[in-house]
Scaffold this motif. Structure first.
Motif: not given
Lengths: 369, 293
Positions: A62, A82-83, A88, A91, A97, A109, A112, A156, A160, B193, B195-198
């Motif tokens: 970030f 970052a992505n 991970n 925060f 969300f 996440g 995909r 969360r 991943l 968050a 972006q952090d999660l991909g």
């Protein structure tokens, strides 16, 4: 999560190479170097504004850096967004969300992920079970308590299977009981999943409890990087000693060095021979010796000790229930030290003004000069 | 104990009524009473300037079966929908820019600049568009003057497109402000968050920013759609009287033809249609309007 591969001991997961970061004229990170080992619970500890969160955010991607390099698992992250990083983050605000259910948050996440919808749902359920929220998947995320939000944020991130889990003051929003409970849960979780955890905290107690190793940061620099016991027993500067726990500082004079040992004369205590590891490199300050309160012992009448003793007068008594703190003037001087005594049965609380003997040991001293 | 509570409760209710009474009085006198009058009128029998106390549904039957009314109502809906889509589509990027890319210290200035059009009267702003888009307007005389065209363009004036341009400009701030507020409320760590999660920035926008700002989009849509469908000045000035909308029809019936019952029936019908459409729109999007902070 038994699928997590055992990591070779002491292999490097994250490496900082002379990392610099500026915000305008402000030099936020001033040449950070150091390594975080694979599979360890690592803490970045320091007062607010010391750059610990900035450093964490450079790992996450970030924050860009203005000099040096950050490597994760041997790869330079300079051009990795970052992505795309194998990290991970949990925060500080948890960043759950609010327009999604708990299950949708945890599965965010996995978009995909090539697995089937049913397998993903199963993975979400497993992740929720791991953090103790089994069956919460359909709940609305905004209806959760602080502790539950934090668990969702953990699930969360961990679903991943990142190489590194970053935690930005994750416990600061919780009340004391919950915080202590979550500290233990996080340690257990980290052992269970075997992922490298990097925690940012300003709470020295939290860092000592949870970490395998700690980097203490002041003003954009790492002041000391060591395991908790070394940090506590052998802080390498007055600043670190003062930040972590309580430390008595006593003015001292260096008499001389003999055979790798240093002889000092501490005001009120007398002369003592210190080993080299008790004498970190000089800071250019006037010399002081440091002593932790629990390394000093109040002698009750009739008690004997093999340690050295010094007489004193009690100036203040602070009762804590399980412990009592005494502020004692040493040997007729104006040197006052704080010492702590466990309140065991048959051990009376002494009164202000009592004359006492205080036992101490040269091996507990640290010299700052 | 129970008695005390009930006494207390009653006095609380009374003081509550006292507190809202000025507002309630205002609402009754200036909203409910005129509305009641219009509904009452719409059910009476009327002719040129004559109203008789014979209750009838004839006005409604005429409004709902007459082809002229239907055509004009459909045009009003089409114009209002186009204006709403154009306005919200333009307002969203502006609101997004101000919320995400303007320094916090300069945001108030930007909002202030956005509201500057309100300093001039609505009528004057509409009239200026006539000056710009008209047959002898700024665009036409400018293009003629530099020789790009030989005769004035006609497709830029006196049509639905010109109505949409004018109304979209007039209502833009109404759309920008609610969307801006919704965007401002989004916790920025949610985007990190994402972006952090991909997810990429664009994906994060689709999955996080847009859903969380839908409350503002819905508000903007209603704020633009409801007044534009009843707009009366713009069709008159920009449409040159050739493109009447439903409010112009009401004016004709109410004032020129002086058939108040028929005019009232048009008004009530239009109101019902707008209400149904608005409620349907909110219902379709209600998942975005949950208690999420």
């Amino acid at each position: 999560m038994s699928s997590a591969k055992p990591v070779p001991p002491n292999s490097t997961m994250i490496e900082f190479r002379d990392v610099h970061k500026y915000y305008g004229d402000y030099h936020a990170l001033r040449g950070i170097s150091g390594t975080i080992r694979a599979g360890e619970f690592f803490s970045l500890l320091g007062p607010s504004g010391c750059g610990k969160t900035t450093l964490l955010r450079t790992i996450a991607g970030f924050e860009g850096i203005d000099g040096g390099a950050v490597l994760i698992d041997g790869k330079d992250m300079a051009r990795v967004a970052a992505n795309k990083r194998p990290t991970n983050m949990v925060f500080q605000s948890y960043a759950i969300f609010p327009h999604m259910s708990v299950g949708e948050n945890v599965g965010f996440g996995l978009r995909r992920d090539p697995r089937s919808a049913a397998e993903k749902a199963r993975a979400v359920e497993d992740a929720l079970e791991m953090v103790g929220l089994k069956g919460y998947g359909a709940r609305a995320a905004h209806a959760l308590s602080g502790g539950q939000r934090q668990r969702v944020a953990l699930a969360r991130a961990l679903i991943l299977k990142p190489k590194v889990l970053l935690l930005d003051e994750p416990l600061s929003a919780l009340d004391k009981k919950m915080r202590e409970h979550m500290q233990v849960e996080l340690i257990k979780l980290q052992r269970q999943v075997g992922i490298t955890f990097v925690l940012v905290t300003h709470d020295q107690e939290e860092a000592l409890v949870m970490s395998d190793r700690i980097a203490v940061m002041f003003e954009g620099e790492i002041a000391q990087l060591a395991d908790p016991e070394t940090l506590y027993r052998r802080p390498n500067s007055k600043k670190v000693a003062d930040f972590i726990g309580t430390m008595n500082f006593i003015p001292a004079v260096v008499i001389g060095e003999t055979g790798g040992q240093i002889e000092v004369e501490a005001k009120g205590l007398g002369r003592a021979l210190l080993d080299a590891d008790q004498c970190p490199a000089g800071q250019g300050d006037s010399p002081m010796v440091g002593l932790r309160p629990e390394t000093l012992t109040l002698m009750y009448p009739g008690q004997t000790t093999t340690e050295r003793t010094v007489d004193g007068v009690i100036d203040e008594v602070i009762y804590f229930g399980d412990m009592t703190y005494y502020d004692v003037y040493l040997g007729g001087t104006d040197v006052e030290v704080r010492l702590s005594m466990r309140n065991t049965p048959g051990r009376p609380i002494l009164e202000v003004g009592s004359k006492v003997d205080v036992a101490w040991s040269a091996s507990a001293l640290v010299l700052f000069r | 104990m129970a008695k005390t509570t009930s006494v207390l409760g009653r006095s609380e209710a009374r003081s509550g009524l006292m507190l809202i009474s000025p507002t309630a009085l205002y609402a009754v006198l200036l909203l409910a009473a005129p509305l009641g009058t219009v509904v009452l009128y719409s059910l009476l029998t009327g002719g040129r300037g004559v109203i008789t106390w014979d209750f009838t549904l004839a006005n409604y039957i005429e409004v709902w079966t007459g082809p002229v009314y239907r055509a004009i109502m459909l045009r009003s809906l089409l114009v209002a929908l186009s204006v709403t889509v154009v306005t919200v589509a333009i307002a969203y990027p502006i609101a997004y820019f101000v919320s995400f890319h303007v320094q916090p210290s300069k945001k108030s200035l930007w909002l202030f600049l956005i509201t500057i059009p309100f300093w001039t009267s609505y009528l004057i702003r509409v009239f200026l568009w006539k000056v710009i888009l008209g047959y002898n307007g700024v665009i036409n005389s400018g293009l003629l003057g530099i020789g790009i065209i030989d005769e004035p363009l006609t497709w830029i004036n006196y049509n639905v497109g010109a109505l949409v341009v004018t109304l979209a400009h007039a209502y833009a701030p109404f759309a920008i402000l609610p969307i801006f507020v919704a965007l401002e409320k989004i916790d920025r760590s949610l985007l990190e968050a994402g972006q952090d999660l991909g997810e990429s920035r664009l994906r994060t926008f689709w999955r996080v920013t847009l859903p969380l700002s839908m409350g503002g989009v819905i508000a903007a849509t209603l704020i633009v759609f409801i007044p534009t469908i009843g707009d009366y000045v713009t069709p008159d000035l920009i449409g040159g009287g050739k493109l009447p909308m439903i409010a112009n029809l009401m004016e004709v019936q109410m004032l020129k033809i002086n058939n108040k019952p028929l005019g009232s029936a048009i008004a009530v019908s239009a109101m019902v249609i707008v209400a149904i459409l608005s409620v349907a729109f909110v219902m379709v999007n209600r998942r975005f309007l949950g208690p999420a902070k």
